[in-house]
Scaffold this motif. Structure first.
Motif, PDB file in Angstrom:
ATOM      1  N   ASN A   1       0.830  -1.203   0.000  1.00 21.08           N
ATOM      2  CA  ASN A   1       0.000   0.000   0.000  1.00 21.08           C
ATOM      3  C   ASN A   1       0.864   1.253   0.000  1.00 21.08           C
ATOM      4  OD1 ASN A   1       0.656  -0.789   2.606  1.00 21.08           O
ATOM      5  ND2 ASN A   1      -1.072   0.230   3.522  1.00 21.08           N
ATOM      6  N   LEU A   2       0.251   2.357  -0.438  1.00 15.08           N
ATOM      7  CA  LEU A   2       0.924   3.647  -0.519  1.00 15.08           C
ATOM      8  C   LEU A   2       0.652   4.419   0.764  1.00 15.08           C
ATOM      9  CD1 LEU A   2       0.384   2.687  -3.507  1.00 15.08           C
ATOM     10  CD2 LEU A   2       0.622   5.062  -4.118  1.00 15.08           C
ATOM     11  N   LEU A   3       1.695   5.023   1.325  1.00 15.72           N
ATOM     12  CA  LEU A   3       1.553   5.753   2.580  1.00 15.72           C
ATOM     13  C   LEU A   3       1.558   7.266   2.382  1.00 15.72           C
ATOM     14  CD1 LEU A   3       3.953   3.547   4.729  1.00 15.72           C
ATOM     15  CD2 LEU A   3       1.482   3.336   4.477  1.00 15.72           C
ATOM     16  N   THR A   4       2.157   7.753   1.309  1.00 14.72           N
ATOM     17  CA  THR A   4       2.166   9.191   1.011  1.00 14.72           C
ATOM     18  C   THR A   4       0.825   9.562   0.388  1.00 14.72           C
ATOM     19  OG1 THR A   4       4.544   9.205   0.628  1.00 14.72           O
ATOM     20  CG2 THR A   4       3.299  11.033  -0.307  1.00 14.72           C
ATOM     21  N   LYS A   5       0.191  10.599   0.917  1.00 14.71           N
ATOM     22  CA  LYS A   5      -1.123  11.016   0.417  1.00 14.71           C
ATOM     23  C   LYS A   5      -1.035  12.056  -0.690  1.00 14.71           C
ATOM     24  CE  LYS A   5      -3.389   8.502   3.347  1.00 14.71           C
ATOM     25  NZ  LYS A   5      -3.731   7.167   2.877  1.00 14.71           N
ATOM     26  N   SER A   6       0.042  12.844  -0.715  1.00 11.73           N
ATOM     27  CA  SER A   6       0.144  13.901  -1.730  1.00 11.73           C
ATOM     28  C   SER A   6       0.447  13.295  -3.101  1.00 11.73           C
ATOM     29  CB  SER A   6       1.218  14.913  -1.336  1.00 11.73           C
ATOM     30  OG  SER A   6       2.475  14.301  -1.305  1.00 11.73           O
ATOM     31  N   PRO A   7       0.083  13.995  -4.190  1.00  9.92           N
ATOM     32  CA  PRO A   7       0.282  13.446  -5.537  1.00  9.92           C
ATOM     33  C   PRO A   7       1.750  13.276  -5.925  1.00  9.92           C
ATOM     34  CG  PRO A   7      -0.828  15.586  -5.631  1.00  9.92           C
ATOM     35  CD  PRO A   7      -0.647  15.254  -4.189  1.00  9.92           C
TER      36      PRO A   7
ATOM     37  N   HIS B   1       6.125  13.692  -4.334  1.00  6.19           N
ATOM     38  CA  HIS B   1       7.037  13.935  -3.219  1.00  6.19           C
ATOM     39  C   HIS B   1       8.452  13.972  -3.784  1.00  6.19           C
ATOM     40  CE1 HIS B   1       9.279  13.535   0.484  1.00  6.19           C
ATOM     41  NE2 HIS B   1       8.179  13.851   1.134  1.00  6.19           N
ATOM     42  N   PRO B   2       9.252  14.986  -3.434  1.00  9.64           N
ATOM     43  CA  PRO B   2      10.588  15.128  -4.032  1.00  9.64           C
ATOM     44  C   PRO B   2      11.552  13.984  -3.709  1.00  9.64           C
ATOM     45  CG  PRO B   2      10.255  16.737  -2.279  1.00  9.64           C
ATOM     46  CD  PRO B   2       8.931  16.077  -2.520  1.00  9.64           C
ATOM     47  N   HIS B   3      11.351  13.290  -2.598  1.00 10.93           N
ATOM     48  CA  HIS B   3      12.251  12.187  -2.221  1.00 10.93           C
ATOM     49  C   HIS B   3      11.679  10.816  -2.557  1.00 10.93           C
ATOM     50  CE1 HIS B   3      14.757  15.110  -0.295  1.00 10.93           C
ATOM     51  NE2 HIS B   3      13.760  15.512   0.461  1.00 10.93           N
ATOM     52  N   GLY B   4      10.510  10.780  -3.152  1.00  8.42           N
ATOM     53  CA  GLY B   4       9.877   9.511  -3.504  1.00  8.42           C
ATOM     54  C   GLY B   4       8.651   9.244  -2.653  1.00  8.42           C
ATOM     55  N   ILE B   5       7.695   8.553  -3.231  1.00 10.91           N
ATOM     56  CA  ILE B   5       6.465   8.198  -2.536  1.00 10.91           C
ATOM     57  C   ILE B   5       6.778   7.115  -1.509  1.00 10.91           C
ATOM     58  CG2 ILE B   5       4.150   7.187  -2.851  1.00 10.91           C
ATOM     59  CD1 ILE B   5       4.500  10.046  -4.037  1.00 10.91           C
ATOM     60  N   LYS B   6       6.270   7.274  -0.296  1.00 12.94           N
ATOM     61  CA  LYS B   6       6.503   6.287   0.754  1.00 12.94           C
ATOM     62  C   LYS B   6       5.490   5.150   0.606  1.00 12.94           C
ATOM     63  CE  LYS B   6       7.906   7.584   4.853  1.00 12.94           C
ATOM     64  NZ  LYS B   6       7.936   8.090   6.249  1.00 12.94           N
ATOM     65  N   VAL B   7       6.006   3.920   0.639  1.00 12.92           N
ATOM     66  CA  VAL B   7       5.160   2.733   0.480  1.00 12.92           C
ATOM     67  C   VAL B   7       5.503   1.687   1.532  1.00 12.92           C
ATOM     68  CG1 VAL B   7       4.883   3.047  -2.026  1.00 12.92           C
ATOM     69  CG2 VAL B   7       6.725   1.594  -1.162  1.00 12.92           C
ATOM     70  N   ARG B   8       4.557   0.779   1.739  1.00 12.38           N
ATOM     71  CA  ARG B   8       4.804  -0.423   2.551  1.00 12.38           C
ATOM     72  C   ARG B   8       4.844  -1.596   1.587  1.00 12.38           C
ATOM     73  NH1 ARG B   8       1.087  -0.002   6.282  1.00 12.38           N
ATOM     74  NH2 ARG B   8       2.521   0.813   7.828  1.00 12.38           N
ATOM     75  N   LEU B   9       5.880  -2.415   1.700  1.00  8.71           N
ATOM     76  CA  LEU B   9       5.993  -3.603   0.863  1.00  8.71           C
ATOM     77  C   LEU B   9       5.177  -4.743   1.464  1.00  8.71           C
ATOM     78  CD1 LEU B   9       9.829  -3.561   0.083  1.00  8.71           C
ATOM     79  CD2 LEU B   9       7.965  -2.537  -1.227  1.00  8.71           C
ATOM     80  N   THR B  10       4.983  -5.798   0.688  1.00  3.02           N
ATOM     81  CA  THR B  10       4.205  -6.943   1.165  1.00  3.02           C
ATOM     82  C   THR B  10       4.869  -7.625   2.356  1.00  3.02           C
ATOM     83  OG1 THR B  10       5.249  -8.288  -0.533  1.00  3.02           O
ATOM     84  CG2 THR B  10       3.061  -7.411  -1.033  1.00  3.02           C
ATOM     85  N   ASP B  11       6.201  -7.466   2.516  1.00  2.00           N
ATOM     86  CA  ASP B  11       6.883  -8.061   3.669  1.00  2.00           C
ATOM     87  C   ASP B  11       6.901  -7.136   4.883  1.00  2.00           C
ATOM     88  OD1 ASP B  11       8.770  -6.172   2.982  1.00  2.00           O
ATOM     89  OD2 ASP B  11      10.349  -7.610   2.494  1.00  2.00           O
ATOM     90  N   GLY B  12       6.236  -5.957   4.779  1.00  2.00           N
ATOM     91  CA  GLY B  12       6.101  -5.052   5.919  1.00  2.00           C
ATOM     92  C   GLY B  12       7.124  -3.931   5.979  1.00  2.00           C
ATOM     93  N   GLN B  13       8.153  -3.965   5.139  1.00  6.90           N
ATOM     94  CA  GLN B  13       9.162  -2.914   5.151  1.00  6.90           C
ATOM     95  C   GLN B  13       8.589  -1.625   4.550  1.00  6.90           C
ATOM     96  OE1 GLN B  13      13.438  -4.391   4.620  1.00  6.90           O
ATOM     97  NE2 GLN B  13      12.257  -5.657   3.186  1.00  6.90           N
ATOM     98  N   VAL B  14       9.031  -0.480   5.102  1.00  4.60           N
ATOM     99  CA  VAL B  14       8.540   0.823   4.654  1.00  4.60           C
ATOM    100  C   VAL B  14       9.713   1.651   4.154  1.00  4.60           C
ATOM    101  CG1 VAL B  14       7.464   2.985   5.417  1.00  4.60           C
ATOM    102  CG2 VAL B  14       6.608   0.796   6.259  1.00  4.60           C
ATOM    103  N   GLY B  15       9.524   2.299   3.006  1.00  5.43           N
ATOM    104  CA  GLY B  15      10.566   3.170   2.473  1.00  5.43           C
ATOM    105  C   GLY B  15      10.038   4.006   1.327  1.00  5.43           C
ATOM    106  N   ARG B  16      10.936   4.813   0.760  1.00  5.79           N
ATOM    107  CA  ARG B  16      10.569   5.699  -0.343  1.00  5.79           C
ATOM    108  C   ARG B  16      11.001   5.084  -1.671  1.00  5.79           C
ATOM    109  NH1 ARG B  16       8.256  10.222   1.252  1.00  5.79           N
ATOM    110  NH2 ARG B  16       8.611  10.906   3.387  1.00  5.79           N
ATOM    111  N   VAL B  17      10.095   5.138  -2.639  1.00 11.27           N
ATOM    112  CA  VAL B  17      10.335   4.523  -3.943  1.00 11.27           C
ATOM    113  C   VAL B  17      11.397   5.313  -4.712  1.00 11.27           C
ATOM    114  CG1 VAL B  17       9.300   3.898  -6.163  1.00 11.27           C
ATOM    115  CG2 VAL B  17       8.001   3.602  -4.053  1.00 11.27           C
ATOM    116  N   LYS B  18      12.399   4.598  -5.208  1.00 11.26           N
ATOM    117  CA  LYS B  18      13.436   5.195  -6.048  1.00 11.26           C
ATOM    118  C   LYS B  18      13.316   4.759  -7.492  1.00 11.26           C
ATOM    119  CE  LYS B  18      15.209   7.584  -2.867  1.00 11.26           C
ATOM    120  NZ  LYS B  18      14.983   9.027  -2.889  1.00 11.26           N
ATOM    121  N   ALA B  19      12.705   3.583  -7.734  1.00 10.86           N
ATOM    122  CA  ALA B  19      12.515   3.106  -9.106  1.00 10.86           C
ATOM    123  C   ALA B  19      11.294   2.219  -9.165  1.00 10.86           C
ATOM    124  CB  ALA B  19      13.739   2.336  -9.581  1.00 10.86           C
ATOM    125  N   VAL B  20      10.481   2.405 -10.219  1.00 10.73           N
ATOM    126  CA  VAL B  20       9.325   1.553 -10.461  1.00 10.73           C
ATOM    127  C   VAL B  20       9.721   0.573 -11.557  1.00 10.73           C
ATOM    128  CG1 VAL B  20       6.909   1.481 -11.192  1.00 10.73           C
ATOM    129  CG2 VAL B  20       7.744   3.404  -9.821  1.00 10.73           C
TER     130      VAL B  20
END
Length: 68
Positions: A35-41, A43-62
């Motif tokens: 799921n996506l954790l950042t609500k704004s359309p 973010h300069p450092h990347g959208i914050k997400v939670r992975l299926t394994d529970g880790q949370v971080g900012r997306v650097k590459a899709v």
């Protein structure tokens, strides 16, 4: 795609993220978006997400749709 636009990222996509603990080194972690954790359309450092394994971080590459 880089991970700065929320519209580019959907649950189930394979992405590379930077975890909070890895921000200094820039080490990437690969995983599938739960799921996506950042609500704004954008973010300069990347959208914050939670992975299926529970880790949370900012997306650097899709990377596209997850195969699993």
């Amino acid at each position: 795609m880089d991970g700065r636009k929320r519209a580019d990222i959907k649950p189930g996509m394979l992405v590379d993220i930077v975890l909070k603990k890895d921000q200094r080194t820039g080490a990437l972690t690969r995983g599938t978006v739960a799921n996506l954790l950042t609500k704004s359309p954008t973010h300069p450092h990347g959208i914050k997400v939670r992975l299926t394994d529970g880790q949370v971080g900012r997306v650097k590459a899709v990377l596209g749709q997850s195969e699993g």
